[in-house]
Design an enzyme around this catalytic site. Structure first.
Site, PDB file in Angstrom:
ATOM      1  N   LYS A  52      -4.749  -0.539  -9.080  1.00 29.00           N
ATOM      2  CA  LYS A  52      -5.969  -0.083  -8.406  1.00 29.00           C
ATOM      3  C   LYS A  52      -6.861   0.662  -9.395  1.00 29.00           C
ATOM      4  O   LYS A  52      -8.076   0.432  -9.445  1.00 29.00           O
ATOM      5  CB  LYS A  52      -5.602   0.810  -7.199  1.00 29.00           C
ATOM      6  N   GLN A  96      -1.091   6.480  -1.333  1.00 33.28           N
ATOM      7  CA  GLN A  96      -0.206   5.319  -1.477  1.00 33.28           C
ATOM      8  C   GLN A  96       1.037   5.465  -0.605  1.00 33.28           C
ATOM      9  O   GLN A  96       1.718   6.487  -0.646  1.00 33.28           O
ATOM     10  CB  GLN A  96       0.184   5.162  -2.962  1.00 33.28           C
ATOM     11  N   ASP A 119      -8.546   2.201   2.869  1.00 32.07           N
ATOM     12  CA  ASP A 119      -7.369   1.369   3.160  1.00 32.07           C
ATOM     13  C   ASP A 119      -7.466   0.768   4.565  1.00 32.07           C
ATOM     14  O   ASP A 119      -6.713  -0.139   4.906  1.00 32.07           O
ATOM     15  CB  ASP A 119      -6.085   2.226   3.100  1.00 32.07           C
TER      16      ASP A 119
END
Ligand code: NAD
Length: 294
Positions: A52, A96, A119
């Site tokens: 990322k 995460q 997300d």
């Protein structure tokens, strides 16, 4: 059979994003800024987060990585989330997953400002997505939609069978493909571990989305001739013929399925490659205030 080349598509989309960032910079605008929080040392998470950050560099975004040890307390993580929520320079951020066992993921997801939830895991975004309102879409389903769109795959009226009902893949892609519009307008069957006669269900599908997490679970003979197969699985299996001793396979038995398909995503190089790029698209949308005007 045509391979749905997620890697190539993802490079093309990243070039488009980079061109947009160049324009923003030329106009003296604010450069999009993504932050990622990584707690602990889960090897898969390390790889995902580093991809990322690398993608941010590739497209010209600013990025911030916040690393904390596995024994970080839940309150301390919530404080980091609040700080990111309040930081005007951060357009979007991700925490995460998975998190260490002592931290309740749901509490963390709920604490993220939905306007920065790139997300797409916050229930506000999920609910808006389900109602067809502008929302940050979860990255993997968003990546799948982009694959279908950019390969001009016909979806209207098609029978789509989704295998797996997780909150991050199976359930959202089943909602997205049943929505009005393109890609969408499918008749969707969402299958899971309690489905009776899974092979029979898959055999009816014009489009199969496999997101189970079991290597080569979907067999070639289940696939209808001419079907489109989207394989989300990323599974490492032993392979003594490789120097590394292992290789990555999907949830579909690719060698047996591919000859029957009109289109199929390879693993690796299919959906996985598009997931990080979809996160970049969401970050750009966040920076531009496209979903939630600033
Ligand atoms: P998950 O474990 O959260 O969900 C798996 C789903 O599969 C469950 O809904 C379960 O009901 C279903 N399932 C399990 N056994 C089954 C069976 N025998 N028959 C039918 N259904 C069954 O998984 P997930 O997070 O959705 O991930 C699925 C796979 O996709 C994994 O391999 C994961 O690594 C991969 N993944 C890839 C990406 C990407 O970027 N390509 C992103 C997320 C997940």
């Amino acid at each position: 059979m045509t391979l749905l080349d997620g890697k190539l598509l993802s490079e093309n989309i990243k070039s488009e994003i980079a061109a947009e960032v160049d324009l923003i910079r030329a106009r003296g605008g604010k450069i999009p800024h993504l932050a990622a929080v990584l707690v602990g040392e889960n090897p898969a998470s390390e790889v995902y987060v580093s991809n990322k950050i690398k993608s941010c560099e590739q497209v010209g975004f600013k990025s911030t990585l916040i690393r904390r040890p596995a024994d970080l307390g839940q309150e301390e993580l919530l404080a980091i989330v609040q700080q990111l929520n309040n930081d005007p320079d951060i357009d979007g951020f991700i925490v995460q997953l998975p998190l260490p066992k002592h931290i309740e993921e749901e509490k963390i997801t709920l604490a993220i400002d939905h306007r920065k939830d790139v997300d797409g895991f916050h229930p506000v975004n999920f609910g808006r997505m389900a109602q067809g309102m502008p929302a940050f879409l979860p990255a993997t389903p968003f990546g799948i939609l982009e694959i279908l769109r950019r390969y001009n795959i016909d979806t209207a009226g098609k029978h789509c069978v989704v295998v797996g009902r997780s909150n991050i893949v199976g359930t959202p892609i089943s909602i997205l493909l049943s929505r009005k519009g393109y890609p969408g307008d499918c008749t969707v069957t969402l299958t899971h571990s309690r489905t009776v006669d899974l092979p029979g269900e898959v055999a009816k599908a014009d489009i199969v989305v496999a997101a189970i997490g079991i290597p080569e679970f979907v067999k070639g003979e289940w696939i209808k001739e001419g079907a489109v197969v989207i394989d989300v699985g990323i599974n490492r299996i032993a392979d003594p013929s490789r120097k590394s001793g292992s290789r990555i396979v999907g949830d579909v038995d690719f060698p047996a399925a591919a000859p029957r398909c009109s289109y199929i995503t390879p693993v690796p190089g299919g959906v996985g490659a598009m997931t990080v790029t979809a996160l970049m698209l969401n970050t750009l949308k966040a920076a531009k205030g496209e979903i939630y005007p600033k």
